[in-house]
Design a protein around this motif. Structure first.
Motif, short mmCIF file in Angstrom:
data_model
loop_
_atom_site.label_atom_id
_atom_site.label_comp_id
_atom_site.label_asym_id
_atom_site.label_seq_id
_atom_site.Cartn_x
_atom_site.Cartn_y
_atom_site.Cartn_z
N GLY A 143 -11.78 -3.08 7.39
CA GLY A 143 -11.76 -4.18 6.42
C GLY A 143 -12.48 -5.37 7.02
O GLY A 143 -13.35 -5.22 7.90
N GLY A 187 -11.40 -7.89 9.06
CA GLY A 187 -11.15 -8.16 10.48
C GLY A 187 -11.69 -7.05 11.38
O GLY A 187 -12.33 -7.33 12.41
N GLU A 213 -11.26 4.55 9.01
CA GLU A 213 -10.92 3.92 7.72
C GLU A 213 -10.27 4.99 6.85
O GLU A 213 -10.81 6.09 6.71
CB GLU A 213 -12.22 3.38 7.09
N SER A 216 -9.77 5.08 3.60
CA SER A 216 -10.48 5.42 2.36
C SER A 216 -11.59 6.41 2.68
O SER A 216 -12.21 6.32 3.74
CB SER A 216 -11.13 4.19 1.73
N ASN A 273 -6.66 8.89 8.79
CA ASN A 273 -5.44 8.09 8.91
C ASN A 273 -4.77 8.43 10.24
O ASN A 273 -5.14 9.40 10.88
CB ASN A 273 -4.52 8.45 7.74
N ILE A 276 -7.21 -15.16 -11.75
CA ILE A 276 -6.04 -14.65 -11.01
C ILE A 276 -4.79 -15.14 -11.74
O ILE A 276 -4.63 -16.35 -11.95
CB ILE A 276 -6.07 -15.16 -9.56
N GLY A 305 -5.82 -9.77 11.95
CA GLY A 305 -5.89 -10.06 10.52
C GLY A 305 -4.55 -9.97 9.83
O GLY A 305 -3.50 -10.29 10.40
C1 LIG Z 1 -5.91 -11.07 -5.13
C2 LIG Z 1 -6.22 -11.54 -3.74
C3 LIG Z 1 -7.02 -12.64 -3.57
C4 LIG Z 1 -7.34 -13.08 -2.28
N1 LIG Z 1 -8.12 -14.18 -2.15
C5 LIG Z 1 -8.46 -14.60 -0.92
C6 LIG Z 1 -9.31 -15.73 -0.75
O1 LIG Z 1 -9.75 -16.35 -1.73
N2 LIG Z 1 -9.65 -16.10 0.50
C7 LIG Z 1 -9.18 -15.43 1.62
O2 LIG Z 1 -9.53 -15.81 2.74
N3 LIG Z 1 -8.36 -14.39 1.49
C8 LIG Z 1 -7.98 -13.95 0.26
N4 LIG Z 1 -7.18 -12.87 0.12
C9 LIG Z 1 -6.66 -12.22 1.36
C10 LIG Z 1 -7.74 -11.41 2.07
O3 LIG Z 1 -8.20 -10.38 1.24
C11 LIG Z 1 -7.16 -10.84 3.36
O4 LIG Z 1 -6.55 -11.86 4.11
C12 LIG Z 1 -8.24 -10.17 4.22
O5 LIG Z 1 -8.89 -9.15 3.51
C13 LIG Z 1 -7.59 -9.62 5.49
O6 LIG Z 1 -8.51 -8.84 6.22
P1 LIG Z 1 -8.00 -7.61 7.09
O7 LIG Z 1 -9.19 -7.06 7.75
O8 LIG Z 1 -6.85 -8.01 7.90
O9 LIG Z 1 -7.43 -6.55 6.04
P2 LIG Z 1 -8.21 -5.81 4.87
O10 LIG Z 1 -9.45 -6.53 4.52
O11 LIG Z 1 -7.18 -5.56 3.83
O12 LIG Z 1 -8.66 -4.41 5.51
C14 LIG Z 1 -7.78 -3.43 5.92
C15 LIG Z 1 -8.54 -2.10 5.95
O13 LIG Z 1 -7.75 -1.12 6.59
C16 LIG Z 1 -7.78 0.08 5.83
N5 LIG Z 1 -6.54 0.80 6.17
C17 LIG Z 1 -5.29 0.55 5.74
N6 LIG Z 1 -4.41 1.40 6.31
C18 LIG Z 1 -5.14 2.21 7.12
C19 LIG Z 1 -4.80 3.30 7.98
N7 LIG Z 1 -3.55 3.70 8.13
N8 LIG Z 1 -5.79 3.93 8.64
C20 LIG Z 1 -7.08 3.53 8.50
N9 LIG Z 1 -7.47 2.51 7.70
C21 LIG Z 1 -6.50 1.86 7.03
C22 LIG Z 1 -7.87 -0.39 4.41
O14 LIG Z 1 -8.36 0.64 3.55
C23 LIG Z 1 -8.84 -1.56 4.55
O15 LIG Z 1 -10.19 -1.13 4.49
C24 LIG Z 1 -6.83 -12.40 -1.14
C25 LIG Z 1 -6.02 -11.28 -1.33
C26 LIG Z 1 -5.71 -10.86 -2.61
C27 LIG Z 1 -4.83 -9.63 -2.78
#
Ligand SMILES: Cc1cc2nc3c(=O)[nH]c(=O)nc-3n(C[C@H](O)[C@H](O)[C@H](O)COP(=O)(O)OP(=O)(O)OC[C@H]3O[C@@H](n4cnc5c(N)ncnc54)[C@H](O)[C@@H]3O)c2cc1C
Length: 378
Positions: A9, A11, A30, A32, A123, A213, A277
């Motif tokens: 994702g 991060g 990943e 997906s 996974n 939203i 993240g």
């Molecule tokens: C409706 C909505 C609106 C938002 N608006 C904003 C905004 O305006 N600004 C902002 O900064 N943030 C916003 N956010 C929050 C933002 O999307 C997250 O904070 C950000 O995406 C976090 O990044 P991340 O890499 O931690 O997680 P994610 O981007 O969620 O990535 C996680 C990844 O891990 C994968 N994954 C999950 N489990 C596993 C596993 N077991 N094995 C392998 N892969 C796995 C997932 O498929 C995904 O690709 C919003 C969230 C929502 C729901």
């Protein structure tokens, strides 16, 4: 050093983008099976953009995004309660606050890392730590050993629940539905929020697109069936005069539900497993900081890992990462809670009081904390 990054994702990809320049070997998995991005938009403040600049993709980001110049708060009838002009941020930081499609930003990061570097459809089944190594069993049954496992697998993180324990994610019992709506419902370069008791609607300008939203209190345990979703939303958002207009233009399946939750942890490192993240500190998106914080995490963790050598151990690097992130995450969380405080109100009386006070809240109440986040070193 051999690392497993779980989750491609925002991060995880940022971390991989920085590791590209190092000699550190990593596997990036990943779950997906294809590139699948959640289709909402992300507001990115300049702290997130600074990370993209370090990755060399800030210009492409500026081109694809839509600058946010104003933040407006209105009641459900559209009466203006408060308008924040963000021009000071632009004069101080250049690009300050940008709204971008999550899919577009995600694709930019994938292109940077290289799609072929991501192992899709995988996974994790088990994680066992022993004598400074982490043995991981994948869903396929294959086993591999790593020096470090990074959980960048989002707010419902499996790495977190397998290594740090269950029950850390707390649901707020507010649900969000997002949908792409007709452009006539937005104000240019503006985020507009319409707030009523138990009803929150946000409109986000994305140049040629508009994201809506909608949020209301719903128990997390209650399943949101797609059938008749529109009708249920009309009832739930009856205090919003504008929304009826766009609900009727869309289908039930155009509204995508997601339940708000948050993660608050003291330690995001356990042995040779570390979180990044949302997995580490997910919070609701009120302040628009989750994605920027995930990118900051990726940058800081990569920097620490690159220092590891004979005199700088992995243990010291992980401790330094955890310590460095604490203060900024606390500021971002406080900002989020502050903004949620006025957006998500259930009581009519409290709503009236907040609305009456809103024009008099000092600008500093909201904007000073953003200035701190943007000014301070990451
Ligand atoms: C409706 C909505 C609106 C938002 N608006 C904003 C905004 O305006 N600004 C902002 O900064 N943030 C916003 N956010 C929050 C933002 O999307 C997250 O904070 C950000 O995406 C976090 O990044 P991340 O890499 O931690 O997680 P994610 O981007 O969620 O990535 C996680 C990844 O891990 C994968 N994954 C999950 N489990 C596993 C596993 N077991 N094995 C392998 N892969 C796995 C997932 O498929 C995904 O690709 C919003 C969230 C929502 C729901």
């Amino acid at each position: 050093m051999r690392i497993l990054v779980v989750g491609a994702g925002i991060g995880g990809l940022t971390l991989a983008g920085f590791l590209k320049e190092s000699s550190i070997e990593y596997d990036l998995i990943e779950k997906s099976s294809t590139i699948k991005s959640q289709g909402y938009s992300l507001c990115i403040w300049n702290n997130g953009r600074r990370i993209l600049e370090k990755l060399g993709i800030a210009e492409a980001f500026d081109k694809a995004g839509c600058p946010v110049n104003y933040y407006c708060v209105r009641d459900g009838n559209g009466n203006l309660l408060r308008k924040y002009n963000l021009s000071n941020f632009y004069s101080e930081y250049g690009m300050a606050h940008t709204n971008i499609s999550r899919t577009v930003l995600h694709t930019m990061l994938i292109d940077l890392v290289g799609e072929e570097k991501i192992l899709f459809g995988i996974n994790i089944k088990q994680i066992i730590q022993r004598s400074n190594k982490v043995k991981v069993t994948f869903s396929s049954g294959e086993e591999r050993e790593y020096d470090l496992v990074v959980g960048s697998d989002g707010i419902h993180s499996e790495v977190r629940s397998k290594v740090f324990g269950q029950g850390i994610e707390k649901f707020d019992d507010w649900r969000v539905w997002y949908a792409w709506v007709d452009n006539s419902f937005k104000d240019r370069n503006t985020i507009t929020e319409y707030i009523e008791p138990n009803e929150f609607v946000g409109m986000f300008d994305l140049k040629d697109k508009t994201l809506a939203i909608l949020s209301a209190p719903v128990k997390h345990s209650i399943w949101d069936d797609v059938e008749h979703r529109k009708n249920r939303l009309k009832v739930a958002f009856k205090g919003q005069v504008r929304i009826g207009g766009f609900i009727d233009m869309l289908e039930d399946r155009d509204f995508i539900p997601s339940d708000f939750s948050h993660i608050k942890m003291k330690n995001i490192v356990k042995g040779n497993v570390v979180l990044v993240g949302d997995a580490a500190h997910g919070f609701e998106p009120h302040a628009g900081l989750g994605a920027s914080m995930a990118m900051e995490d990726g940058y800081v963790l990569a920097g620490e890992l690159m220092k590891v050598g004979d005199i700088y151990s992995l243990k010291v690097a992980l401790r330094a990462y955890q310590d460095k992130r604490k203060k900024r995450v606390r500021i971002a969380r406080n900002l989020t809670n502050r903004m949620r405080g006025w957006a998500f109100v259930k009581s009519r009386i409290l709503r009236k009081i907040i609305n009456a006070w809103m024009p008099f809240f000092p600008v500093s109440f909201l904007l000073n904390k953003y200035h701190r986040l943007l000014r301070e070193e990451i």
